[in-house]
Design an enzyme around this catalytic site. Structure first.
Site, short mmCIF file in Angstrom:
data_model
loop_
_atom_site.label_atom_id
_atom_site.label_comp_id
_atom_site.label_asym_id
_atom_site.label_seq_id
_atom_site.Cartn_x
_atom_site.Cartn_y
_atom_site.Cartn_z
CD GLN A 61 -2.60 -1.08 2.36
OE1 GLN A 61 -2.50 -0.31 3.35
NE2 GLN A 61 -4.09 -1.86 2.42
CG HIS B 37 -2.84 -0.17 7.93
ND1 HIS B 37 -3.37 -0.85 9.09
CD2 HIS B 37 -3.62 -0.86 6.88
CE1 HIS B 37 -4.54 -1.57 9.06
NE2 HIS B 37 -4.64 -1.36 7.47
#
Length: 387
Positions: free
Chosen positions: A102, A164
């Site tokens: 991510q 995250h």
């Protein structure tokens, strides 16, 4: 090639390859604006136009002084987009930035220093010895070239986890920059002040620590931390009229949040949560609310997966004045939230569901037209309908 004595078929092949190479090295010629949706909101008609189709995931956007869009891509690319012609040009000068799950190259935000000088602030996942940490950097831009790139803070959030990272950037009106970091997929980080993960940080514009940061003199706490107990905040903005810092963040399965962020406050993760475990219908955390922990102003269940946050103050849509907008990644829409004068949440509207795009970054131009990116690589704008 004109002087080469080659068979005609070979010349054709060479010519085609030469043309393809020339196109690859030249600025990307993208399509002119195309209307894709018409609608209305709060009594105001609008039209949505696709102004460009690019490759990669356009993660952050900010306008330059020349009213071009500077766009960051998770794979490390940066482009300047002319919003009228759809022409995009590559920007160079950034360090090598690799997509890391991510992570990768994330947000960008422009801050004017003088009438002729601006800094562009970036967040990205910096790879160190096979691990990655959310990092705040800044650079100056001239003629499609970044210069004076500075890593202002390589956060203490190094991990081999691919999830995250956060991360959005906001400026207040007192010479500070805020940016957010997710818990790096390790839940205890949210309540651990000895790591930057799971927090929102506040720095001076040069990367130094402000003297009035809430944990500057707290033992075993990192002085850059402004608030903690966050899971993965990917929307952040500062309202300079009200001095309010707003954030949104991803919950687990359900429980996405909108928060008003205050100095030193604990926002609960993972002690409190409004979501469920991914593996079953089990609550995450001890409770939804607890003394000493700030509760969210709004909770989304099921999750919309908010990818950005914008406070609308443009003139183009007067009935949207003071509204918050979230880009929704999972439920694929533009989420409009009305806010009262005292900062409470009043109502919600879900726009552009028929577009079926994972909406990522949001910005407005000087006219108040709304621009947004999608994970498909498309860049759109929403403007008043003149018909």
């Amino acid at each position: 090639m004109s002087g080469c004595n080659l068979p005609t078929q070979v010349k054709v092949v060479f010519t085609a390859l030469f043309c393809l190479l020339s196109l690859a090295l030249s600025p990307r010629a993208l399509s002119a604006p195309v209307a894709v949706i018409e609608g209305s909101s709060a009594g105001m008609p609008f039209v949505v136009e696709r102004i460009a189709q690019t490759d990669g995931v356009p993660w952050g956007m900010t306008f330059t002084a020349g009213q071009e869009l500077l766009i960051t891509y998770r794979d490390g690319q940066i482009r300047l987009l002319n919003t009228e012609t759809g022409m995009a040009q590559s920007v160079s000068g950034q360090p090598a930035i690799n997509q890391y799950g991510q992570g990768g190259l994330m947000d960008v935000s422009r801050l004017d220093v003088t009438n002729s000088q601006a800094w562009y602030y970036f967040t990205y996942s910096k790879t160190i010895d096979g691990l990655a940490a959310t990092t705040l950097a800044r650079a100056q831009l001239s003629n499609n070239q970044l210069s004076q790139w500075q890593d202002l803070l390589v956060t203490q959030s190094l991990s081999d986890a691919s999830r995250h990272f956060g991360s959005r950037i906001a400026f207040d009106n007192q010479g500070h920059v805020f940016f957010s970091i997710g818990d790096r997929a390790h839940r205890p980080n949210g309540q651990d002040l000895s790591t930057h993960a799971g927090s929102i940080l506040r720095l001076n514009l040069d990367g130094s620590v402000p003297k009035d940061n809430p944990f500057r003199n707290t033992k075993n706490a990192l002085p850059e931390i402004w608030s903690y107990g966050h899971r993965n905040p990917q929307g952040l903005l500062f309202d300079q009229e009200t001095n309010r810092l707003w954030s949104n963040e991803h919950g687990p399965r359900g429980g996405d949040e909108i928060n008003l962020v205050k100095a030193g406050a604990n926002y609960g993760w993972p002690v409190t949560s409004h979501g469920k475990e991914y593996w079953g219908p089990i609550d995450v955390g001890e409770a939804e609310e607890k003394e000493g922990i700030v509760s969210p102003l709004k909770v989304y269940t099921p999750s919309i997966a908010p990818g950005s946050l914008l406070l609308y103050k443009g003139a183009a849509f007067p009935n949207w004045q003071g509204n918050l907008f979230n880009g929704a990644l999972k439920l694929r829409h533009l989420n409009r939230v009305t806010v009262t004068a005292n900062g409470s949440i009043k109502g919600e509207e879900r726009l552009l569901e028929e577009l079926d795009e994972r909406i990522r970054a949001l910005v407005t131009d000087h006219q108040g037209w709304l621009y947004f990116s999608a994970d498909s690589g498309a860049i759109y704008r929403l403007r008043p309908h003149s018909g």
